[in-house]
Enzyme design. Structure first.
Site, PDB file in Angstrom:
ATOM      1  N   GLY A 278       0.830  -1.212   0.000  1.00  0.00           N
ATOM      2  CA  GLY A 278       0.000   0.000   0.000  1.00  0.00           C
ATOM      3  C   GLY A 278       0.853   1.245   0.000  1.00  0.00           C
ATOM      4  N   ASN A 279       0.243   2.372   0.266  1.00  0.00           N
ATOM      5  CA  ASN A 279       0.998   3.623   0.363  1.00  0.00           C
ATOM      6  C   ASN A 279       0.404   4.494   1.466  1.00  0.00           C
ATOM      7  OD1 ASN A 279      -1.025   5.531  -0.882  1.00  0.00           O
ATOM      8  ND2 ASN A 279      -0.804   4.044  -2.536  1.00  0.00           N
ATOM      9  N   ARG A 280       1.058   5.623   1.711  1.00  0.00           N
ATOM     10  CA  ARG A 280       0.697   6.421   2.877  1.00  0.00           C
ATOM     11  C   ARG A 280      -0.414   7.435   2.630  1.00  0.00           C
ATOM     12  NH1 ARG A 280       4.857   5.783   6.555  1.00  0.00           N
ATOM     13  NH2 ARG A 280       6.837   5.192   5.614  1.00  0.00           N
ATOM     14  N   SER A 281      -1.059   7.410   1.487  1.00  0.00           N
ATOM     15  CA  SER A 281      -2.045   8.452   1.204  1.00  0.00           C
ATOM     16  C   SER A 281      -3.202   8.402   2.213  1.00  0.00           C
ATOM     17  CB  SER A 281      -2.596   8.281  -0.213  1.00  0.00           C
ATOM     18  OG  SER A 281      -3.579   9.251  -0.433  1.00  0.00           O
TER      19      SER A 281
ATOM     20  N   ALA B 216      -3.652   7.921  -4.774  1.00  0.00           N
ATOM     21  CA  ALA B 216      -2.314   7.371  -5.010  1.00  0.00           C
ATOM     22  C   ALA B 216      -2.518   5.906  -5.390  1.00  0.00           C
ATOM     23  CB  ALA B 216      -1.468   7.504  -3.754  1.00  0.00           C
TER      24      ALA B 216
END
Ligand code: CTP
Length: 424
Positions: free
Chosen positions: A203-206, A270
Site C-alpha cells: 500500500g501507500n501512505r495516502s 495514489a
C-alpha cells in the site's frame, strides 16, 4: 456572521442541536426558526438556550419587528436542517404559512437545504422535481447520506453528520462560488492496496485528505460529487456519493463507470503501480529457509486510460450541424442528443522528488490530462499532512503556483481553474 437555522419536522431535528453548537462555537450569531412540527421533536427552550436568541415559529409574534421579512433580509446564510419533503415542496412553490417559509422567500443570501426523509419520499418524482427547482434557483441542496433511517429501514435519506453539514456551510459563508452547479464531478482519493495474502498488502501512505477536501469544496460550489475512496478512514463528506474500494482493479472499475457521465474527473488517489502476480489464498507462513520473493506485475494506468478513451470518443464523434467538433470539450453530462465525448476536464496528481516541473510536464502530456497538480515530495511529505503546496500544470497554458496552505485552498484554486473549462 448572521445564520438562520431553519428546522423542519423530522426525527433528525435532534442532530440540528449539534449543528447549532458548531455555528455558535465558531462565533456566528444564530437565529433558530423551527416549524411547528419541528417543536414536536425538539422543544423551544433547547433552541433558545443553545442559540441565546428568541425562538419563534409564527409570523404573529413580535409583529412590530416585522420578523417575517427582517430575519431573511438580515441573514448571511440560511441553512435548513433537516429539510423535510414538505418544506422543500413549499420552498419550491414559494408557499408561506410560517416564519421559516417567509424567511426563505425574503432571504437573498445563500440558502442551503439538508434534506432528511425516508428513501421513498426522497426518490418520489415530486421531491426530485422540487429539489431540481431549488437547485436551478441557486440553492445548495445537499444529497442525504445513505444508512439507517427511522425504524428498521436503511437507504438514502439520512441527515449527514452535523460536522459535515457545517463544513459545507463554512465554505459557503467563506464565499464559495456556485460555478460547479449542475456539474457531475468524480474525485478519487486515498491509496490503493494490493493483496499479497488475506492479511498482507502492498500500500501507500495516502490519507485521502486532499481528495476529501476536493469533494467537500465541490459540494459547496454546487457540484454533484461521486467520491471514490480507496482505504480512507475519514468521515463521509456531506452531499457526496461515496464509493469504497480497496485495490487498483476496483478503483479502475469504479472510476471508469462514474466517468461515463461525468463533466470532470480528478484522480487524486495514489494508485499502486504494481501488484503481486499471485495472491495467496491462505496466509503465507514463515518457513525455515529464505522467504519466496514476491513477483510483481504492472497495474493499469487509470488516468492514462481515461485520457485515451476520451481521445477515441472525440475522434469517433462525427461533427454534424449543431454538434461540437472533435476536440471541443463536451462533458459526459451534456444535454440529451449531445454526443458523449467523455469528461470535459481530466485532472491528474503527481508526486515528484526530482526535476519536478520537467517530469510533471512530461507526465501531463503522457497521461493526456488537462491539468496536473504536481507536489514536490521528500523533505516534507504531502501525505497525511493538513497542508499542501503545489504547481498546477495546465495543458496549453502557464503553470499556476499554489503556496503552502490548507488542502482546502489548493482544492479551491483547482476548481477555479476547472470551472471556466466547462463550456457546454
Ligand atoms: N495513476 C493512475 N493509475 C496508475 C498510477 C497512477 O491513474 N496505475 C494516476 C494517479 O492517480 C495520479 C497520476 O496518475 O493522478 C500520477 O501518478 P504518479 O504516481 O505520480 O505517476 P506514475 O504513473 O506512477 O509515474 P512515475 O512512476 O513516472 O512517477
Amino acid at each position: 456572521m448572521k445564520v438562520v437555522l431553519g428546522v423542519s419536522g423530522g426525527i433528525a431535528a435532534y442532530k440540528a442541536c449539534e449543528l447549532l453548537r458548531l455555528f455558535t462555537e465558531s462565533g456566528h450569531e444564530v437565529r433558530v426558526v423551527p416549524t411547528r412540527d419541528a417543536l414536536r421533536f425538539v422543544g423551544e427552550p433547547t433552541w433558545a438556550a443553545l442559540s441565546g436568541n428568541p425562538v419563534t415559529t409564527e409570523v404573529w409574534e413580535n409583529v412590530h419587528e416585522v420578523p417575517h421579512v427582517r430575519i431573511g433580509q438580515n441573514a448571511d446564510l440560511v441553512i435548513v436542517a433537516p429539510a423535510t419533503a414538505d418544506v422543500l415542496a413549499k420552498a419550491a412553490q414559494g408557499l408561506t404559512g410560517d416564519l421559516l417559509t417567509t424567511t426563505l422567500l425574503t432571504a437573498r443570501c445563500p440558502v442551503v437545504f439538508a434534506p432528511a426523509m425516508h428513501t421513498e419520499m426522497w426518490d418520489h418524482p415530486a421531491t426530485r422535481a422540487n429539489v431540481a427547482t431549488l437547485r436551478e434557483r441557486g440553492a445548495i441542496v445537499i444529497d442525504p447520506a445513505s444508512g439507517r433511517l427511522t425504524g428498521a429501514d436503511t437507504g438514502p435519506g439520512r441527515l449527514p453528520d452535523p460536522e459535515e453539514i457545517f463544513e459545507v456551510c463554512r465554505r459557503v459563508l467563506r464565499g464559495a462560488p456556485r460555478d460547479l452547479a449542475g456539474r457531475r464531478v468524480v474525485v478519487s482519493a486515498g491509496g490503493t492496496r494490493e493483496a499479497i495474502d488475506p492479511v498482507r498488502f502492498i500500500g501507500n501512505r495516502s490519507s485521502g485528505l486532499q481528495g476529501y477536501a476536493l469533494a467537500r469544496t465541490a459540494v459547496a460550489r454546487g457540484a454533484e460529487v461521486t467520491l471514490i475512496a480507496a482505504n480512507v478512514t475519514l468521515p463521509d463528506p456531506a452531499g457526496a456519493k461515496v464509493v469504497r474500494v480497496e485495490s487498483t482493479a476496483q478503483l479502475r472499475e469504479a472510476v471508469l463507470a462514474a466517468a461515463d457521465d461525468a463533466d470532470v474527473v480528478v484522480m487524486a488517489a495514489a494508485v499502486a503501480d504494481f501488484r503481486p502476480v499471485d495472491q495467496a489464498t491462505s496466509k503465507i507462513k514463515k518457513t525455515s529457509g529464505e522467504p519466496e520473493p514476491i513477483r510483481l506485475t504492472k497495474n493499469p494506468d487509470i488516468l492514462a486510460e481515461l485520457g485515451e478513451r476520451r481521445t477515441l470518443a472525440r475522434n469517433s464523434a462525427t461533427p454534424t450541424a449543431g454538434t461540437p467538433a472533435s476536440g471541443t470539450p463536451t462533458g459526459g453530462a451534456a444535454g440529451e442528443g449531445a454526443t458523449n465525448t467523455g469528461p470535459a476536464v481530466i485532472v491528474g496528481f503527481a508526486a515528484e522528488t526530482d526535476d519536478v516541473l520537467a517530469n510533471g510536464q512530461a507526465k501531463l502530456a503522457r497521461k493526456g490530462c488537462d491539468l496536473l497538480v504536481v507536489n514536490q515530495v521528500g523533505e516534507r511529505l504531502a501525505f497525511g499532512t493538513p497542508d499542501n503546496a503545489a504547481t498546477i500544470l495546465v495543458a496549453g497554458g502557464e503553470p499556476v503556483e499554489v503556496a503552502r496552505g490548507p488542502k482546502e485552498d489548493l482544492a479551491d484554486t483547482l476548481w477555479s481553474l476547472v470551472a471556466p473549462r466547462l463550456t457546454d
